[in-house]
Scaffold this active site. Sequence first.
Site, PDB file in Angstrom:
ATOM      1  N   MET A   1      12.572 -29.591 -54.102  1.00  0.00           N
ATOM      2  CA  MET A   1      12.018 -30.321 -52.974  1.00  0.00           C
ATOM      3  C   MET A   1      13.131 -30.783 -52.060  1.00  0.00           C
ATOM      4  O   MET A   1      14.155 -31.269 -52.503  1.00  0.00           O
ATOM      5  CB  MET A   1      11.229 -31.527 -53.479  1.00  0.00           C
ATOM      6  CG  MET A   1      10.726 -32.446 -52.402  1.00  0.00           C
ATOM      7  SD  MET A   1       9.815 -33.842 -53.076  1.00  0.00           S
ATOM      8  CE  MET A   1      11.093 -35.099 -52.997  1.00  0.00           C
ATOM      9  N   CYS A   2      12.958 -30.592 -50.764  1.00  0.00           N
ATOM     10  CA  CYS A   2      13.903 -31.102 -49.780  1.00  0.00           C
ATOM     11  C   CYS A   2      13.638 -32.588 -49.552  1.00  0.00           C
ATOM     12  O   CYS A   2      12.599 -33.110 -49.940  1.00  0.00           O
ATOM     13  CB  CYS A   2      13.759 -30.340 -48.471  1.00  0.00           C
ATOM     14  SG  CYS A   2      13.918 -28.554 -48.647  1.00  0.00           S
ATOM     15  N   GLU A   3      14.588 -33.261 -48.924  1.00  0.00           N
ATOM     16  CA  GLU A   3      14.392 -34.666 -48.584  1.00  0.00           C
ATOM     17  C   GLU A   3      14.743 -34.905 -47.127  1.00  0.00           C
ATOM     18  O   GLU A   3      15.641 -34.272 -46.564  1.00  0.00           O
ATOM     19  CB  GLU A   3      15.217 -35.584 -49.490  1.00  0.00           C
ATOM     20  CG  GLU A   3      14.722 -35.608 -50.927  1.00  0.00           C
ATOM     21  CD  GLU A   3      15.100 -36.880 -51.664  1.00  0.00           C
ATOM     22  OE1 GLU A   3      15.366 -37.904 -51.008  1.00  0.00           O
ATOM     23  OE2 GLU A   3      15.125 -36.832 -52.903  1.00  0.00           O
ATOM     24  N   ILE A  78      18.255 -32.760 -46.395  1.00  0.00           N
ATOM     25  CA  ILE A  78      18.993 -32.056 -47.436  1.00  0.00           C
ATOM     26  C   ILE A  78      18.043 -31.051 -48.071  1.00  0.00           C
ATOM     27  O   ILE A  78      16.867 -31.331 -48.284  1.00  0.00           O
ATOM     28  CB  ILE A  78      19.594 -33.009 -48.492  1.00  0.00           C
ATOM     29  CG1 ILE A  78      18.538 -33.946 -49.085  1.00  0.00           C
ATOM     30  CG2 ILE A  78      20.748 -33.812 -47.888  1.00  0.00           C
ATOM     31  CD1 ILE A  78      19.072 -34.818 -50.216  1.00  0.00           C
ATOM     32  N   ASN A 108       9.917 -30.860 -44.635  1.00  0.00           N
ATOM     33  CA  ASN A 108       9.879 -30.765 -46.093  1.00  0.00           C
ATOM     34  C   ASN A 108       8.497 -30.231 -46.449  1.00  0.00           C
ATOM     35  O   ASN A 108       7.492 -30.875 -46.156  1.00  0.00           O
ATOM     36  CB  ASN A 108      10.122 -32.153 -46.698  1.00  0.00           C
ATOM     37  CG  ASN A 108       9.699 -32.245 -48.160  1.00  0.00           C
ATOM     38  OD1 ASN A 108       9.450 -31.246 -48.820  1.00  0.00           O
ATOM     39  ND2 ASN A 108       9.609 -33.465 -48.659  1.00  0.00           N
TER      40      ASN A 108
END
Length: 273
Positions: A1-3, A78, A108
């Site tokens: 998972m992106c943040e 990120i 995301n």
Amino acid sequence: MCELLAMSANTPTDLCFSFTGLARRGGEAGPHADGWGVAFYEGRGVRVFHDPGASASSRIAELVQTHPIKSEAAISHIRQANVGRISLENTHPFIRELWGRYWTFAHNGQLHGFAPRRGVYRPVGETDSEAVFCDLLNGIREAFDADTPDAQLIDAVVAACRNYARYGVINLLLSNGEWVFTFCTTRMCAITRRAPFGPARLRDADVTVDFEAETTPDDIVSVIATDPLTSDEQWDAYQPGEWRLWRKGEVVARGRETVPAHRHPAVGGSAVS
């Protein structure tokens, strides 16, 4: 998972503290080691840093953490890639010019079966995220002009997000430097700091800051993130389908859309975000 990470403030403010917490999650306190980026608005200009490596070990990220770049609007991302190349062109936030302003976007989520419309804006990289951004701007460019009131534009952005949510998770940040628009289908939270200010401690780094010593009584600074960045403050969680428009640290418009329940096990995860 992106943040995701965004800031909206009523006075030029640096992102050093919050970005330090986010950067640790990029390959040290978290698995998001497949690239990072951040965009700071300065007037009509935008200062952008990208790196396809892990933010936790990036010398460029170290510069962002220690050099106080002042901005009233900033967004950061990120990345954790599951499918698709780890490369500079696939690193958020993405940026395009529209009506003499730089628009920036970070996402995301993972979309399934989404095909962007053709138009002036085309993706450079391979991500569904950049495809959504180009589709969104193409739609805005076709339907409106530079004199369109913000309220009308935001209505169109919300409608587009509602449509994108049919294809999967669409947690996103969008800014033109005047405002920061946020949309959540799974996870997002925010905190607004104003007088009286106090100390705060990061969850993912041994860093504490006393905001009273760094601010004036008139300052208003809001931070939006995928998950809370501090351990001793109360963050406000978004609801699924909730959107908020931020300007100068305050929510100036908000609403909630009906979105499909997310059915994938990696909540908010993105194959090519």
